[in-house]
Design an enzyme around this catalytic site. Structure first.
Site, PDB file in Angstrom:
ATOM      1  N   ASP A  50     -58.712 -68.735 -22.611  1.00  0.00           N
ATOM      2  CA  ASP A  50     -58.932 -69.223 -24.046  1.00  0.00           C
ATOM      3  C   ASP A  50     -56.912 -69.533 -24.919  1.00  0.00           C
ATOM      4  O   ASP A  50     -56.081 -68.158 -24.453  1.00  0.00           O
ATOM      5  CB  ASP A  50     -59.674 -68.341 -25.059  1.00  0.00           C
ATOM      6  CG  ASP A  50     -59.754 -69.106 -25.899  1.00  0.00           C
ATOM      7  OD1 ASP A  50     -60.626 -69.922 -26.577  1.00  0.00           O
ATOM      8  OD2 ASP A  50     -59.472 -67.910 -26.708  1.00  0.00           O
ATOM      9  N   ASP A  77     -56.833 -69.526 -28.839  1.00  0.00           N
ATOM     10  CA  ASP A  77     -57.387 -68.285 -30.888  1.00  0.00           C
ATOM     11  C   ASP A  77     -57.552 -67.105 -29.789  1.00  0.00           C
ATOM     12  O   ASP A  77     -58.594 -67.568 -29.417  1.00  0.00           O
ATOM     13  CB  ASP A  77     -57.668 -69.750 -31.102  1.00  0.00           C
ATOM     14  CG  ASP A  77     -56.996 -71.065 -31.781  1.00  0.00           C
ATOM     15  OD1 ASP A  77     -55.593 -70.877 -32.475  1.00  0.00           O
ATOM     16  OD2 ASP A  77     -56.985 -71.685 -30.582  1.00  0.00           O
ATOM     17  N   ASP A  90     -62.128 -64.501 -25.470  1.00  0.00           N
ATOM     18  CA  ASP A  90     -62.279 -63.931 -26.911  1.00  0.00           C
ATOM     19  C   ASP A  90     -63.734 -63.745 -27.768  1.00  0.00           C
ATOM     20  O   ASP A  90     -64.216 -63.337 -28.550  1.00  0.00           O
ATOM     21  CB  ASP A  90     -61.205 -63.574 -28.244  1.00  0.00           C
ATOM     22  CG  ASP A  90     -61.153 -65.106 -28.803  1.00  0.00           C
ATOM     23  OD1 ASP A  90     -61.723 -66.282 -28.042  1.00  0.00           O
ATOM     24  OD2 ASP A  90     -61.094 -64.576 -29.776  1.00  0.00           O
TER      25      ASP A  90
END
Length: 228
Positions: free
Chosen positions: A15, A17, A177
Site C-alpha cells: 500500500d 499512503d 496499514d
C-alpha cells in the site's frame, strides 16, 4: 538486519499512503485549504491524522462532519476536483518516506523479491509522489484504484499488480496499514503484514495479520518468516 532467504519469484505488494510514505501532512494541508474556502476552521495535524486513509471524498465528508458543519452534497464533486488539484501541486511538500524504508526495500530487492504498489490512491498521483521522492524505480508496477475494474479490497486489484510483473498469487505478500489492506489479502488468499504507524481506524487487535510491525527494520524478519 535479518538475513533474508532467496525471495526470487516473490511479489511484495505495498500500500502507499501510511505504509510507504507519511502523506498525512500534505493531505491535511490540502483539506485545510478546502475548509478555508468555506470558512470552516482548520484542523491541527494531530486532530486530523485519524481522518486520513479513505480518499479525498471521504476526507472532505469526515472533515466537515468533525467540524460540525453541514456539507451540501451538490458541492462535493467540485470540492473533490479542487482538492486533487491542490494536492497535486503540494504532493511532496511535507510528505516523507517512513524511516529506513529505502534500506529495507533495497534489502528485499537484493534478496530477489519484486516490489509493486497496490493503492486506492489515483495512479497518476501515486506515480508522481513516488517519482518526487525518488522511489519509483524500486517498483515493477504501480496500480491505483482507477487502473482496475474493482479497487481494494477486491482481490482483482492485487491480482493486476501480480500479473504486471509476471508472478503468481502463490508467492505474494501484501504489506499495508489498514482494514482495507487486510481484507484484500484475505480475499486474495495471501499473507498480510500490517504496519502500526499508518492510517487505520480499525483497532489492530480486531484483525489477525500474518505479522504486525512497528518499524520498517522489522519487515525483513516478518517476510523471512512468511517466505516458503
Amino acid at each position: 538486519m535479518t538475513i533474508l532467504p532467496d525471495l526470487t519469484g516473490y511479489c511484495l505488494a505495498f500500500d502507499l499512503d501510511g505504509t510507504l510514505v507519511e502523506t498525512a501532512p500534505d493531505i491535511i494541508g490540502t483539506l485545510n485549504e478546502i475548509l478555508a474556502d468555506y470558512k470552516v476552521p482548520k484542523f491541527a495535524y494531530s486532530d486530523a491524522r485519524k481522518l486520513v486513509g479513505r480518499g479525498a471524498r471521504s476526507l472532505i465528508q469526515r472533515g466537515f462532519a468533525a467540524a460540525n458543519v453541514p456539507l451540501d452534497a451538490a458541492a462535493e464533486d467540485p470540492m473533490v476536483a479542487r482538492f486533487l488539484d491542490i494536492y497535486r501541486d503540494r504532493i511532496d511538500r511535507e510528505s516523507t518516506a517512513f524511516e529506513r524504508l529505502e534500506d529495507t526495500l533495497d534489502a528485499l530487492t537484493a534478496a530477489g523479491a519484486t516490489l509493486t504498489v497496490c493503492t486506492n490512491k489515483p495512479t497518476d498521483l501515486s506515480v508522481l509522489l513516488l517519482t518526487k521522492l525518488g522511489l519509483i524505480d524500486r517498483f515493477g508496477s504501480v496500480r491505483g484504484a482507477d487502473s482496475v475494474p474493482d479497487k481494494k479490497p477486491h482481490p482483482g486489484h492485487l491480482q493486476a499488480c501480480v500479473d504486471d510483473v509476471g508472478l503468481t498469487m502463490a508467492k505474494t505478500i501484501l504489506i499495508g496499514d489498514s482494514e482495507t489492506d487486510y481484507l484484500t489479502a484475505q480475499n486474495a488468499g495471501v499473507p498480510c503484514v500490517l504496519v502500526s504507524f499508518g492510517y487505520c481506524d480499525t483497532p489492530m487487535e480486531e484483525m489477525s495479520p500474518a505479522a504486525l510491525i512497528h518499524h520498517f527494520d522489522e519487515l525483513p524478519t516478518a517476510i523471512a518468516g512468511l517466505a516458503k
